[in-house]
Scaffold this active site. Structure first.
Site, PDB file in Angstrom:
ATOM      1  N   ASP A   1     -30.315  30.280 -33.602  1.00 15.13           N
ATOM      2  CA  ASP A   1     -31.132  30.676 -32.959  1.00 15.13           C
ATOM      3  C   ASP A   1     -32.629  31.599 -32.954  1.00 15.13           C
ATOM      4  O   ASP A   1     -31.921  32.091 -34.120  1.00 15.13           O
ATOM      5  CB  ASP A   1     -30.208  31.151 -31.396  1.00 15.13           C
ATOM      6  CG  ASP A   1     -29.323  32.240 -32.266  1.00 15.13           C
ATOM      7  OD1 ASP A   1     -29.181  32.301 -33.746  1.00 15.13           O
ATOM      8  OD2 ASP A   1     -28.308  32.205 -31.985  1.00 15.13           O
TER       9      ASP A   1
ATOM     10  N   GLU B   1     -24.769  31.775 -23.594  1.00 12.76           N
ATOM     11  CA  GLU B   1     -24.339  32.687 -22.130  1.00 12.76           C
ATOM     12  C   GLU B   1     -23.058  31.290 -21.704  1.00 12.76           C
ATOM     13  O   GLU B   1     -22.869  30.184 -21.462  1.00 12.76           O
ATOM     14  CB  GLU B   1     -24.992  32.515 -22.196  1.00 12.76           C
ATOM     15  CG  GLU B   1     -25.719  33.733 -22.337  1.00 12.76           C
ATOM     16  CD  GLU B   1     -25.850  35.001 -23.310  1.00 12.76           C
ATOM     17  OE1 GLU B   1     -24.088  34.626 -23.682  1.00 12.76           O
ATOM     18  OE2 GLU B   1     -25.935  36.238 -23.165  1.00 12.76           O
TER      19      GLU B   1
ATOM     20  N   ASP C   1     -18.560  37.317 -24.791  1.00 17.39           N
ATOM     21  CA  ASP C   1     -18.139  36.528 -23.404  1.00 17.39           C
ATOM     22  C   ASP C   1     -18.185  34.743 -23.959  1.00 17.39           C
ATOM     23  O   ASP C   1     -18.009  34.674 -23.337  1.00 17.39           O
ATOM     24  CB  ASP C   1     -19.611  35.967 -22.356  1.00 17.39           C
ATOM     25  CG  ASP C   1     -20.712  36.281 -23.536  1.00 17.39           C
ATOM     26  OD1 ASP C   1     -21.577  35.648 -24.436  1.00 17.39           O
ATOM     27  OD2 ASP C   1     -22.237  36.159 -22.512  1.00 17.39           O
TER      28      ASP C   1
ATOM     29  N   HIS D   1     -19.726  33.351 -25.770  1.00 13.28           N
ATOM     30  CA  HIS D   1     -21.117  32.832 -26.647  1.00 13.28           C
ATOM     31  C   HIS D   1     -20.685  32.145 -27.895  1.00 13.28           C
ATOM     32  O   HIS D   1     -20.640  33.018 -28.681  1.00 13.28           O
ATOM     33  CB  HIS D   1     -22.558  33.327 -26.450  1.00 13.28           C
ATOM     34  CG  HIS D   1     -22.619  33.977 -26.908  1.00 13.28           C
ATOM     35  ND1 HIS D   1     -22.801  35.270 -26.064  1.00 13.28           N
ATOM     36  CD2 HIS D   1     -22.898  34.862 -27.951  1.00 13.28           C
ATOM     37  CE1 HIS D   1     -23.420  36.388 -27.434  1.00 13.28           C
ATOM     38  NE2 HIS D   1     -22.995  35.356 -28.503  1.00 13.28           N
TER      39      HIS D   1
HETATM   40  C1  F6R Z   1     -26.507  34.825 -33.801  1.00  7.33           C
HETATM   41  C2  F6R Z   1     -25.665  33.994 -33.357  1.00  7.33           C
HETATM   42  C3  F6R Z   1     -24.863  34.898 -31.756  1.00  7.33           C
HETATM   43  C4  F6R Z   1     -23.622  35.790 -32.846  1.00  7.33           C
HETATM   44  C5  F6R Z   1     -22.652  36.498 -31.675  1.00  7.33           C
HETATM   45  C6  F6R Z   1     -21.869  37.288 -32.469  1.00  7.33           C
HETATM   46  O1  F6R Z   1     -27.344  33.811 -34.136  1.00  7.33           O
HETATM   47  O2  F6R Z   1     -25.691  32.919 -32.740  1.00  7.33           O
HETATM   48  O3  F6R Z   1     -23.809  34.227 -31.690  1.00  7.33           O
HETATM   49  O4  F6R Z   1     -23.305  35.041 -33.623  1.00  7.33           O
HETATM   50  O5  F6R Z   1     -23.277  37.090 -30.245  1.00  7.33           O
HETATM   51  O6  F6R Z   1     -22.887  38.267 -32.801  1.00  7.33           O
HETATM   52  P1  F6R Z   1     -22.259  40.041 -34.154  1.00  7.33           P
HETATM   53  O7  F6R Z   1     -22.102  38.680 -35.141  1.00  7.33           O
HETATM   54  O8  F6R Z   1     -23.738  40.230 -34.349  1.00  7.33           O
HETATM   55  O9  F6R Z   1     -21.539  40.232 -32.852  1.00  7.33           O
END
Ligand code: F6R
Length: 268
Positions: free
Chosen positions: A67, A148, A141, A143
């Site tokens: 992403d 989401e 959440d 994701h």
């Molecule tokens: C980032 C992504 C997100 C993160 C998730 C956890 O490329 O795809 O799904 O992996 O938000 O983020 P952290 O590791 O910062 O808690």
């Protein structure tokens, strides 16, 4: 799903890097899917160290990031592209042409353009022969990527509006006064599920609830990561804190021991 519980974040990072390095040694032109969260930083540090100290070769590896924020100008220090350069790409032997990250810089242009960007991204993944190993993190959440809750379990790469919780979780990466983006381009859940192998990383108590729902909860669009239950080859690598709410920890330990004995080849 194979669940590996590590003592702490340092062990999780080493184990994740070891899994990736083994996959790269087996297939030097590995198609590697990457994530840009805080969780992966230790793993990237380990990969850089392995490149420097053990000559781990990235020259034929092709990467696809999950992403990218929409609306940050090219080169913005908080873009996922910049973050990836800083933590991995600038320090290893990967050619720039092998790096793929969705282009989120078309701010203010009609959605049509993003449709095109997203279709192109999917086409690039297809042209590369698909993703061999996809790394994913997990949001509070549930994701994966920026899919989401209520994202279609069949979704493809597309622009996605972020939940307020996710925006707040991302805020610490931005300088005070700068509003984190509220939209991003993300691979869809359907896109992620097409990877041949998936490695989910989760660390810390803040992720314990989401991890339990993803691994042991019902399959539901309300927890995107639960879609990983549909995939035949997922490893969840979680530290003790992130594993806290799992009900079957003893079973996972036994199953891992057994897998190490009976099918060592399956364990990367
Ligand atoms: C980032 C992504 C997100 C993160 C998730 C956890 O490329 O795809 O799904 O992996 O938000 O983020 P952290 O590791 O910062 O808690």
């Amino acid at each position: 799903m194979l669940v590996i519980i590590t003592d702490d974040y340092a062990e999780l990072s080493r184990e994740a890097a070891r899994i990736i390095a083994n996959a790269m040694r087996k297939k030097p032109d590995l198609r590697l899917g990457l994530a840009t969260g805080d969780t992966q930083q230790g793993m990237y540090g380990e990969l850089v160290r392995m490149h420097r100290e053990a000559g781990l070769d990235f020259s034929r590896v092709v990467t696809f990031n999950l992403d990218e924020y929409i609306g940050l100008p090219a080169g913005h220090p908080q873009s996922f592209r910049s973050a990836m350069r800083k933590s991995l790409f600038d320090h290893v032997s990967i050619p720039v042409s092998h790096i793929h990250i969705p282009d989120g810089t078309l701010h203010g242009t009609p959605r049509n353009n993003f449709d095109e960007v997203c279709e192109q991204y999917e086409a690039e993944i297809r042209r590369a022969g698909g993703i061999d190993l996809q790394i994913v993190g997990i949001g509070k959440d549930g994701h994966i990527g920026f899919n989401e809750p209520t994202s279609s379990l069949a979704s493809r790469t597309r622009p996605k509006t972020l939940m307020q919780q996710t925006i707040e979780d991302n805020r610490h990466n931005f300088p005070p006064g700068e509003e984190p983006p509220a939209v991003a381009i993300t691979m869809g859940i359907g896109t992620i599920l097409e990877a041949r192998r998936i490695l989910l990383l989760a660390s810390g108590t803040a992720k314990a609830k989401a991890v339990a729902l993803a691994v042991e909860g019902p399959l539901t669009a309300s927890v995107s990561a639960s879609a990983l239950q549909m995939h035949r080859d997922v490893t969840a690598l979680v530290d003790r804190e992130a594993a806290a709410n799992l009900q079957h920890k003893d079973y996972y330990r036994k199953a891992l021991e057994m897998a190490r004995k009976l099918t060592p080849g399956r364990l990367w």
